[in-house]
Design an enzyme around this catalytic site. Structure first.
Site, PDB file in Angstrom:
ATOM      1  N   MET A 269      18.787   1.851  60.155  1.00 51.71           N
ATOM      2  CA  MET A 269      18.306   3.149  60.635  1.00 51.71           C
ATOM      3  C   MET A 269      18.525   4.222  59.574  1.00 51.71           C
ATOM      4  SD  MET A 269      16.948   4.920  63.017  1.00 51.71           S
ATOM      5  CE  MET A 269      16.589   6.646  62.707  1.00 51.71           C
ATOM      6  N   HIS A 303      13.531   0.458  52.165  1.00 49.91           N
ATOM      7  CA  HIS A 303      12.780   1.027  53.291  1.00 49.91           C
ATOM      8  C   HIS A 303      13.507   2.240  53.870  1.00 49.91           C
ATOM      9  CE1 HIS A 303      10.132   0.690  56.931  1.00 49.91           C
ATOM     10  NE2 HIS A 303      11.190   1.248  57.507  1.00 49.91           N
ATOM     11  N   GLU A 304      14.785   2.069  54.170  1.00 50.99           N
ATOM     12  CA  GLU A 304      15.524   3.183  54.795  1.00 50.99           C
ATOM     13  C   GLU A 304      15.660   4.341  53.810  1.00 50.99           C
ATOM     14  OE1 GLU A 304      15.600   2.745  57.816  1.00 50.99           O
ATOM     15  OE2 GLU A 304      15.452   0.556  57.852  1.00 50.99           O
TER      16      GLU A 304
HETATM   17  N1  B3K Z   1      13.405   3.715  62.241  1.00 52.39           N
HETATM   18  C1  B3K Z   1      14.223   2.594  62.590  1.00 52.39           C
HETATM   19  C2  B3K Z   1      13.780   1.902  63.831  1.00 52.39           C
HETATM   20  C3  B3K Z   1      14.381   2.419  65.060  1.00 52.39           C
HETATM   21  C4  B3K Z   1      14.056   1.519  66.238  1.00 52.39           C
HETATM   22  C5  B3K Z   1      14.471   2.135  67.501  1.00 52.39           C
HETATM   23  N2  B3K Z   1      14.259   1.282  68.645  1.00 52.39           N
HETATM   24  C6  B3K Z   1      14.313   1.598  61.499  1.00 52.39           C
HETATM   25  C7  B3K Z   1      13.223   1.625  60.514  1.00 52.39           C
HETATM   26  O1  B3K Z   1      12.087   1.352  60.778  1.00 52.39           O
HETATM   27  O2  B3K Z   1      13.489   2.006  59.409  1.00 52.39           O
HETATM   28 ZN    ZN Z   2      11.255   2.351  59.151  1.00 52.24          ZN
END
Ligand code: B3K
Ligand code: ZN
Length: 885
Positions: A269, A303-304
């Site tokens: 996340m 990605h994050e």
């Molecule tokens: N943005 C988060 C995903 C959150 C999922 C919530 N149920 C991870 C990502 O796509 O980078």
């Molecule tokens: Zn994402």
């Protein structure tokens, strides 16, 4: 949990928020049996919504309200309304302050959403709507606020206290407690909030940005994992550099932190400045993580990190726009991985994954557009469609606009919308404005669900020397969308002569050829292109690099496919030709199996793979990709009615025939690779990864032969490998073999050696869960009682139950329906513990329409049994009810 019919939320009902929260001041008092959350919110009427003062409706779930103040006035029960999910009160002025205190129970939170405990540490997961389980708030992404967060906790148990932004103060309290305050200077929606408290160690490093700012980098883990962080740190630094070079995007805080936690619902996340990761996406060490795991760590870290711009600096207006950040960020991480490793291999892996899994989703009951129009539970829409198809849509934009035009578009998008919460249309509009093009029709990729079918036919006129390609596109109906309008389909292509050379491409109406590789835009239901000056009939190389997420049909003969496999200058299409050839051959075998005919493998597939194996000039990673037959899951996806047993036995028959015919070449390449592996220490370099990939697939084939010499080689690899890639694969092929004694021995030895490493035990569970030999369900049921298994840990659920239901078709679909009953039982148990995981686990049952009537009935029966459960979460309710509709 659901009392009445859950509410459907529609995109068309979107309204800007009535109130804004300029500042958010949070104080967390963390204890073992409760946490107190004090929130001070500085609110004002949203001027865009008027000057009247409607009631303020705050989101809040599972909160125990202890006190509430409006400005300086303590409110009592008559001053506000409280229900399951809202706190409503009436402001008296346009600007005001709310102070609340709530009690929550992270120590009892098994849903892993909001504030919870993973092992001994506190952590959070707020996206999409988890912040409302922490405090009363306007929990929606278009409400952006400046957060200041104080945490206080026992100092010995929780020496490290983290939140978003920069640390601004800290101190000691009585009773062995301490506190720290963090401030995030950037406005952000609540879904990007994070806090962590624990006994953590960290690996530290730093990065100098392009404007020469020094950024401290820290990756936090529990002490026993401190030695497994270097790969993630290297990946982070590469990502930061790449985003500067490729997108001109620089990091913006003085510190960037990653925390690894064991209990996490997904991969990771992107909380501002404080990413929280599933430990499986951070930890990597040669002895415990495979090459695939190393590559996943690199991709997820990237990605994050990339979300800092595509998601955080520019965020989503509402959750229907999720692909705005996810599709774009997946595209960004895919390009990063392509630049760090082999571009062609990365593309092959992504396309195989998309076609197997996203295409199935797009044809199933949960099918939705990249920008969905409605949902019951947003957690159910973190899908392959939003992520992977969303990324394909961004890729098509780059194909259409060219690299330079695309970069101009992304620059404009980031500049124009920095600090805003925006929509997919805003993204497209920036691309349009930067390039002076009209993308109105292109936007249908965001609004229409389903996978388009693209049929291509050819005709050659030898008298006129013209070659005509006629395209016909169509798209099947999806839930709630019967009629589809034509898409803009970019078709990258070349025309090859009989030597495989690319011919100059001159379209009718053009005065001269324009290059040898072109992108045609198919925009009509039916559309033809005529090429001039072709002295002989060419062979088309179509949809190069998979330039659009469509199902392409062109009547290639097997000989033509063999030619393309060898001569197409586009690596992706060489692989694709091999896959199409294998699909044709395998489908023929499936037919023979169903009719009870004796099986006959087309020798052309053997010849084709023989020449691939013999091609020492070809990247071994490509050789490995080309040797891999289309998966059972893909063969299922492309079947009208999937015959599980026939697909499995036809494919196994083909593998055995290939192994028998190609034994000497396979053995030679295996031995060569294994010798090289023994001669140098492990490194996660592209070259070594390619070599091990080829070595391992060669071993898989060879082990089908049951030879003593191969068994010995496999055991040697298991025993002596210095890395998990070779060791795990040797164990997996043994587990899938009939060598019972050796199998039990290696499984026991592996479990003994790695019993204290949960991520390695996940792999041990997966290998067994995926074993297609008879008795799979019983093995999985027995493993659920293993001390290393827990239903409360999502990684364990995925690696045992998920792997069984998704990667072990013959056992999951066993004729008596016991596999379906088992999965339904687990979904029902998990529904109460962790609804998000329960709902994900359901996916294989939702695909019931793919199978013959008897299986359909058994699968539906289990869905109905789940549906009849009294306290279904909205997550599970939505998936089950849509699947049965
Ligand atoms: N943005 C988060 C995903 C959150 C999922 C919530 N149920 C991870 C990502 O796509 O980078
Ligand atoms: Zn994402």
């Amino acid at each position: 949990m659901r009392n009445d019919q859950p509410k459907v939320i529609f995109l068309k009902d979107y309204q800007a928020p009535d109130y804004l929260i300029d500042e958010t001041h949070l104080t967390f008092e963390l204890f073992e049996d409760q946490t107190l959350v004090h929130a001070q919110l500085i609110l004002r009427r949203n001027p865009a919504r008027g000057t009247d003062l409607p009631p303020l409706v705050l989101d809040g779930q599972q909160l125990e309200l202890l006190s509430l103040k409006l400005d300086d006035r303590e409110l009592t029960a008559g001053d506000y309304q409280l229900d399951d999910s809202h706190l409503t009160l009436q402001p008296a002025q346009a600007s005001f302050v709310i102070d609340s205190t709530v009690r929550i129970h992270p120590e009892a939170n098994t849903a892993l959403e909001g504030l919870y405990k993973s092992g001994k540490m506190f952590c959070t997961q707020c996206e999409a709507e988890g912040f409302r389980k922490i405090t009363y708030y306007l929990d929606r992404p278009d409400v952006m606020s400046k957060f200041t967060t104080t945490l206080s906790a026992d100092k010995q148990r929780y020496p490290v206290l983290l939140s978003n932004g920069n640390p601004i103060a800290s101190g000691e309290e009585e009773g062995g407690r301490h506190w720290a305050t963090w401030q995030d200077p950037f406005m952000k929606p609540a879904y990007l909030f994070a806090l962590v408290a624990g006994d953590l160690w960290c690996l530290e490093d730093s990065f100098t940005t392009m404007s020469q700012r020094e950024v401290a980098l820290r990756i936090y883990v529990e002490p026993e994992n401190i030695g497994k962080l270097q790969h993630a740190m290297d990946s982070l630094k590469k990502s930061m550099k790449w985003d500067e070079e490729v997108y001109g995007r620089e990091y913006d805080l003085d510190i960037f932190m990653i925390v690894a936690v064991n209990d996490f619902n997904m991969g990771a996340m992107e909380n501002k400045g404080l990413n929280i990761f599933n430990s499986s996406c951070v930890l990597a060490h040669p002895e415990t993580a495979t090459d695939a795991a190393h590559q996943r760590v690199e991709a997820v870290v990237a990605h994050e990190y990339f979300h800092n711009w595509s998601g955080n600096r520019v965020t989503c207006r509402d959750w229907f726009q999720l692909s705005l950040k996810e599709g774009f960020t997946v595209f960004r991480d895919a390009e990063f991985s392509a630049d760090m490793n082999s571009r062609t291999v990365k593309r092959i892996e992504d396309v195989a994954f998309l076609r197997t899994n996203q295409f199935a989703e797009d044809a199933g009951p949960m099918a939705h557009a990249v920008r969905p129009e409605s949902f019951i539970e947003i957690s159910n829409f973190y899908t392959l469609t939003v992520y992977e198809k969303g990324s394909e849509v961004v890729r098509m934009l780059r194909t259409l606009l060219g690299a330079k035009g695309f970069r101009q578009g992304s620059d404009l998008y980031f500049d124009r919308h920095d600090g805003q919460a925006v929509t997919c249309d805003d993204f497209i509009n920036a691309m349009e404005d930067a390039n002076g093009v009209d993308l109105t029709q292109f936007k249908r990729w965001y609004s229409q669900a389903g996978t388009p079918r693209l049929e291509v036919s050819e005709s050659y006129d030898p008298a006129a020397n013209t070659y005509r390609l006629a395209f016909r596109q169509s798209c099947p109906a999806s839930p709630g969308q019967s009629e589809k309008l034509p898409f803009v389909i970019p078709v990258e292509l070349a025309l090859l002569d009989s030597q495989g050379r690319e011919l100059p491409l001159q379209l009718m109406g053009e005065g001269a050829p324009v290059g040898i590789v072109r992108v045609l835009q198919v925009t009509e239901s039916e559309q033809a292109f005529t090429f001039l000056n072709l002295a002989d009939k060419p062979l088309p190389s179509l949809l190069r690099g998979f330039s659009a997420p469509v199902k392409l049909h062109f009547p290639y003969s097997r000989d033509q496919l063999m030619f393309l496999m060898q001569y197409d200058s586009d690596g992706f299409n060489r692989w694709e030709a091999g896959q199409q050839l294998a699909v044709q051959v395998l489908q023929e075998l499936v037919g023979q199996t169903q009719r009870g005919d004796s099986l006959l493998l087309d020798p052309r597939l053997i010849d084709a793979l023989r020449s691939v194996l013999g091609n020492e000039a070809l990247d071994p990673a490509m050789v490995a990709e080309m040797l891999a037959l289309p998966s059972e899951a893909y063969l299922t996806e492309i079947s009208e009615v999937a015959d599980v047993e026939a697909i499995h036995s036809a494919r196994e028959f083909a593998r055995l025939e290939l192994a028998t015919a190609l034994k000497s070449q396979l053995l030679q390449r295996y031995q060569q690779a294994r010798a090289a592996s023994r001669a140098e220490p492990y490194a996660a370099t592209a070259e070594q990864i390619a070599r091990r990939g080829l070595q391992n697939i060669a071993l898989s084939y060879l082990m089908l032969l049951g030879d003593a010499e191969v068994l010995a080689a496999c055991e040697e690899q298991f025993a002596n490998a210095d890395n998990m890639t070779e060791r795990l694969h040797a164990m997996a092929v043994l587990v899938n073999s009939s060598h019972e004694a050796e199998k039990s021995r290696v499984l026991a030895q592996f479990a003994e050696q790695f019993k204290d490493d949960p991520l390695v035990m996940d792999q041990w569970f997966s290998v067994q869960a995926g074993c297609s030999r008879p008795g799979g369900l019983e093995r999985v049921q027995a493993l659920m009682t293993h001390p290393a298994f827990s239903l409360k840990n999502p990684n364990k659920v995925r690696s045992l139950i998920g792997a069984f239901a998704n990667q072990n078709a013959v056992n999951f679909h066993c004729a008596d329906g016991a596999g379906y009953r088992f999965l339904a039982d687990q979904v029902i148990t998990l529904n109460a513990l962790n609804p998000q995981i329960a709902s994900r686990l359901l996916t294989p049952l939702t695909r019931w329409r793919k199978y013959a009537p008897a299986r359909q009935a058994q699968m539906r029966e289990q869905l109905q049994r789940i549906m009849a459960e009294p306290a279904l979460s909205p997550d599970v309710y939505e998936v089950v009810s849509k699947s049965l509709a």
